[in-house]
Design a protein around this motif. Structure first.
Motif, PDB file in Angstrom:
ATOM      1  N   TRP A  35       0.787  -1.233   0.000  1.00  0.00           N
ATOM      2  CA  TRP A  35       0.000   0.000   0.000  1.00  0.00           C
ATOM      3  C   TRP A  35       0.822   1.287   0.000  1.00  0.00           C
ATOM      4  CZ3 TRP A  35      -4.527   1.375  -1.540  1.00  0.00           C
ATOM      5  CH2 TRP A  35      -5.018   2.634  -1.189  1.00  0.00           C
ATOM      6  N   ASP A  70      -2.071  -5.327  -0.666  1.00  0.00           N
ATOM      7  CA  ASP A  70      -3.107  -4.526   0.000  1.00  0.00           C
ATOM      8  C   ASP A  70      -4.276  -4.288  -0.955  1.00  0.00           C
ATOM      9  OD1 ASP A  70      -4.264  -1.980   1.494  1.00  0.00           O
ATOM     10  OD2 ASP A  70      -2.752  -2.783   2.860  1.00  0.00           O
ATOM     11  N   ASP A  71      -4.991  -3.228  -0.760  1.00  0.00           N
ATOM     12  CA  ASP A  71      -6.240  -2.942  -1.478  1.00  0.00           C
ATOM     13  C   ASP A  71      -6.033  -2.919  -3.008  1.00  0.00           C
ATOM     14  OD1 ASP A  71      -8.871  -2.317  -1.821  1.00  0.00           O
ATOM     15  OD2 ASP A  71      -8.818  -0.427  -0.718  1.00  0.00           O
ATOM     16  N   TYR A 111      -5.554  -8.585   1.250  1.00  0.00           N
ATOM     17  CA  TYR A 111      -6.334  -7.566   1.960  1.00  0.00           C
ATOM     18  C   TYR A 111      -7.808  -7.737   1.632  1.00  0.00           C
ATOM     19  CZ  TYR A 111      -8.421  -2.826   2.185  1.00  0.00           C
ATOM     20  OH  TYR A 111      -9.229  -1.737   2.402  1.00  0.00           O
ATOM     21  N   CYS A 119     -11.731   0.231   1.242  1.00  0.00           N
ATOM     22  CA  CYS A 119     -11.496   1.684   1.269  1.00  0.00           C
ATOM     23  C   CYS A 119     -11.242   2.212  -0.142  1.00  0.00           C
ATOM     24  CB  CYS A 119     -10.325   2.019   2.195  1.00  0.00           C
ATOM     25  SG  CYS A 119     -10.621   1.547   3.906  1.00  0.00           S
ATOM     26  N   GLY A 120     -10.701   1.372  -1.011  1.00  0.00           N
ATOM     27  CA  GLY A 120     -10.454   1.771  -2.400  1.00  0.00           C
ATOM     28  C   GLY A 120     -11.659   1.490  -3.294  1.00  0.00           C
ATOM     29  N   LYS A 145      -5.141  -9.067   5.904  1.00  0.00           N
ATOM     30  CA  LYS A 145      -5.349  -7.748   6.520  1.00  0.00           C
ATOM     31  C   LYS A 145      -6.801  -7.387   6.247  1.00  0.00           C
ATOM     32  CE  LYS A 145      -4.124  -2.887   5.996  1.00  0.00           C
ATOM     33  NZ  LYS A 145      -3.168  -1.930   5.418  1.00  0.00           N
ATOM     34  N   ASP A 147      -9.849  -4.735   6.697  1.00  0.00           N
ATOM     35  CA  ASP A 147     -10.034  -3.292   6.897  1.00  0.00           C
ATOM     36  C   ASP A 147     -11.464  -2.962   7.338  1.00  0.00           C
ATOM     37  OD1 ASP A 147      -9.178  -0.666   6.878  1.00  0.00           O
ATOM     38  OD2 ASP A 147      -8.449  -0.687   4.811  1.00  0.00           O
ATOM     39  N   CYS A 179      -7.644  -4.301  11.108  1.00  0.00           N
ATOM     40  CA  CYS A 179      -7.297  -2.929  10.702  1.00  0.00           C
ATOM     41  C   CYS A 179      -8.526  -2.051  10.854  1.00  0.00           C
ATOM     42  CB  CYS A 179      -6.786  -2.949   9.257  1.00  0.00           C
ATOM     43  SG  CYS A 179      -6.412  -1.330   8.585  1.00  0.00           S
ATOM     44  N   TRP A 181      -8.251   0.754  12.878  1.00  0.00           N
ATOM     45  CA  TRP A 181      -7.646   2.047  13.223  1.00  0.00           C
ATOM     46  C   TRP A 181      -7.778   2.424  14.707  1.00  0.00           C
ATOM     47  CZ3 TRP A 181     -11.927   3.124   9.443  1.00  0.00           C
ATOM     48  CH2 TRP A 181     -11.623   2.588   8.198  1.00  0.00           C
ATOM     49  N   ARG A 198      -4.390  -2.680  14.266  1.00  0.00           N
ATOM     50  CA  ARG A 198      -3.977  -1.297  14.092  1.00  0.00           C
ATOM     51  C   ARG A 198      -4.498  -0.490  15.275  1.00  0.00           C
ATOM     52  NH1 ARG A 198      -3.469   0.453   8.726  1.00  0.00           N
ATOM     53  NH2 ARG A 198      -4.010   2.529   9.458  1.00  0.00           N
ATOM     54  N   ASP A 202      -4.093   5.995   9.341  1.00  0.00           N
ATOM     55  CA  ASP A 202      -2.950   5.669   8.482  1.00  0.00           C
ATOM     56  C   ASP A 202      -1.700   6.485   8.793  1.00  0.00           C
ATOM     57  OD1 ASP A 202      -4.764   4.019   7.390  1.00  0.00           O
ATOM     58  OD2 ASP A 202      -4.662   4.845   5.358  1.00  0.00           O
ATOM     59  N   ASP A 244       1.088   0.538  12.356  1.00  0.00           N
ATOM     60  CA  ASP A 244       0.967   0.639  10.890  1.00  0.00           C
ATOM     61  C   ASP A 244       2.252   0.230  10.167  1.00  0.00           C
ATOM     62  OD1 ASP A 244      -0.280   0.930   8.485  1.00  0.00           O
ATOM     63  OD2 ASP A 244      -0.729   3.066   8.680  1.00  0.00           O
ATOM     64  N   MET A 245       2.096   0.006   8.874  1.00  0.00           N
ATOM     65  CA  MET A 245       3.201  -0.389   8.011  1.00  0.00           C
ATOM     66  C   MET A 245       4.233   0.731   7.974  1.00  0.00           C
ATOM     67  SD  MET A 245       0.172  -1.666   5.731  1.00  0.00           S
ATOM     68  CE  MET A 245      -0.003  -0.161   4.938  1.00  0.00           C
TER      69      MET A 245
HETATM   70  C1  GLA Z   1      -7.103   1.996   4.868  1.00  0.00           C
HETATM   71  C2  GLA Z   1      -5.998   1.274   5.644  1.00  0.00           C
HETATM   72  C3  GLA Z   1      -4.702   1.398   4.875  1.00  0.00           C
HETATM   73  C4  GLA Z   1      -4.865   0.808   3.479  1.00  0.00           C
HETATM   74  C5  GLA Z   1      -6.005   1.489   2.748  1.00  0.00           C
HETATM   75  C6  GLA Z   1      -6.347   0.791   1.447  1.00  0.00           C
HETATM   76  O1  GLA Z   1      -6.895   3.364   4.836  1.00  0.00           O
HETATM   77  O2  GLA Z   1      -5.869   1.803   6.933  1.00  0.00           O
HETATM   78  O3  GLA Z   1      -3.656   0.757   5.572  1.00  0.00           O
HETATM   79  O4  GLA Z   1      -5.092  -0.583   3.593  1.00  0.00           O
HETATM   80  O5  GLA Z   1      -7.185   1.491   3.542  1.00  0.00           O
HETATM   81  O6  GLA Z   1      -7.408   1.394   0.778  1.00  0.00           O
END
Ligand code: GLA
Length: 418
Positions: A35, A70-71, A111, A119-120, A145, A147, A179, A181, A198, A202, A244-245
């Motif tokens: 990501w 990821d996404d 993901y 989220c995407g 992962k 979300d 994840c 947040w 998480r 982010d 977080d990453m």
């Molecule tokens: C969220 C997550 C991020 C990432 C994006 C992908 O914001 O917290 O780490 O995975 O979504 O859309």
């Protein structure tokens, strides 16, 4: 009648039992995630290059293991509801990609999202949890992962538990990375459900900034670590706080990257690189593969560090390690150099939570500098140095003299006084 009763009791026992697969995260997980560098443009070529580089850079040799997409890897669901890989960016499909990663002795991650959409904006797993878990098992997924976008009024614990159960039902061991947040205090329920959670929104690639995005914020290194200090009691083997990453290699200065990596190690955080492994500089590679710092992160006690001292912009983190050792990270949070002077023998460093006290007046420690890879004498002599702005000095203190042999019964308790 007796039969019905047995079934009832069995069902109750199953729902109370932990669902997650055990022993996948005895130490904080280590790997790479697409990501932070590739966002929604990620392709199978990028992921293969990351897997190759994880091996050739020496990252695999120091413990990095998971390659996580990821996404936005998603295409559409087929008519029977099975999720497909994006036909253009992942033309060989996810099974082939997982095979490629496995062939390099690494593990493969994907993901998804607990809501209708990720989220995407790609298909989420809501209503398809068991079907998706089955698909992941068929593809050879080792890490998920999961979300929290587009979840409306879903109950977080319930939603993550559903996916945890779905993974369990599909029978392939999968590490579950929660994840959401920190919105629903996952540190209070996450340990039963998944392996890491998480704790914040982010990350962004800056040392000391907070960036607003309308209804959410992303944070740099210092604002993230400041949110971890109250959470340390919740982390430990099999269940980790996840700040977080990482953004190492994504544009900060070398000192900032070093401090970022050191702090993640001090927090016993999952070490998930977020840079382009295939093009990284030697400097970035050297930071990510610093074995001595990685060993602090991966220490078997799994204790999350704490702030021991603060003086102006200087902050000193401490993390008790196995065999009576201690890691210390001196962080200069400010924009000008800081003079550091420590008269060790004046101090007792106390971790009351874990009942580990280090009496430096009574016991002598050998000092190792984990970035210069040099010994710096012992705690009998005061330490004087200057720390550049936004940089770190990371030390490991090992008991000298009457230190027990590694592995002896009281090896971990030599300095425990309380
Ligand atoms: C969220 C997550 C991020 C990432 C994006 C992908 O914001 O917290 O780490 O995975 O979504 O859309």
């Amino acid at each position: 009648m007796r039969y019905a009763l047995t079934v009832l009791i069995l069902t109750a026992a199953t729902s109370a039992a932990a669902q997650k697969f055990e022993h996948l995260a005895d130490r904080p997980p280590m790997g790479w995630n697409s990501w932070n560098t590739f966002a929604c443009d990620v392709t199978e070529k990028d992921v293969k290059a990351a897997a190759d580089a994880m091996v050739s850079s020496g990252m695999k040799a120091v413990g990095y293991q998971y390659v996580v997409v990821d996404d936005c890897w998603h295409g559409e669901r087929d008519q029977a509801g099975f999720i497909q890989a994006h036909p253009k960016r992942f033309p060989s499909g996810m099974k082939a990609l997982a095979d490629y990663v496995h062939a390099r002795g690494l593990r493969f991650g994907l993901y998804s999202d607990a809501g209708w959409k990720t989220c995407g904006g790609r298909p989420g797993s809501r209503g398809y949890e068991f079907q998706d878990a089955l698909t992941y098992a068929r593809w050879g997924v080792d890490y998920l992962k999961y979300d929290w976008c587009n979840t409306d009024k879903l109950n977080a614990e319930g939603a993550y538990l559903t996916m945890s159960r779905a993974l369990r039902a599909a029978k392939r061991p999968v590490l579950l990375s929660i994840c959401e947040w920190g919105n629903n205090e996952p540190w209070k329920w996450g340990a039963e459900v998944g392996h890491m959670w998480r704790t914040t929104g982010d990350i962004t690639s800056c040392f000391d900034c907070v960036v607003g995005h309308g209804n959410w914020k992303s944070r740099g290194i210092l604002p993230i670590i400041d949110l971890q200090t109250e959470l340390r009691e919740h982390a430990g083997p099999h269940h980790w706080n996840d700040p977080d990453m990482m953004e190492v290699g994504n544009g900060m200065s070398t000192g900032e990257d070093r401090a970022h990596f050191s702090l993640w190690a001090m927090m016993a955080a999952p070490l998930i690189a977020g840079n382009d492994l295939s093009t990284m500089s030697q400097t970035t590679r050297a930071i990510l593969t610093n074995r001595e710092v990685v060993a602090v992160d991966q220490d078997r006690l799994g204790i999350q560090g704490f702030v021991w001292l603060e003086r102006g912009d200087l902050q000193v983190w401490a993390k008790p390690l196995a065999r009576g050792a201690l890691a210390l990270a001196f962080v200069n949070r400010g924009r000008s150099p800081e003079t550091v002077e420590v008269v060790w023998t004046d101090h007792v460093i106390k971790d009351d939570l874990n009942k580990r006290h280090f009496d430096l007046g009574k016991h002598t420690y050998r000092i190792r500098d984990l970035w210069s890879h040099k010994h710096r004498g012992t705690t009998r002599k005061p330490l004087r140095t200057t720390l550049p702005a936004h940089d770190v000095m990371m030390l490991r203190l090992d008991p000298t003299g009457n230190a027990p042999k590694p592995g002896s019964a009281n090896a971990d308790h030599r300095v425990e006084m309380g």
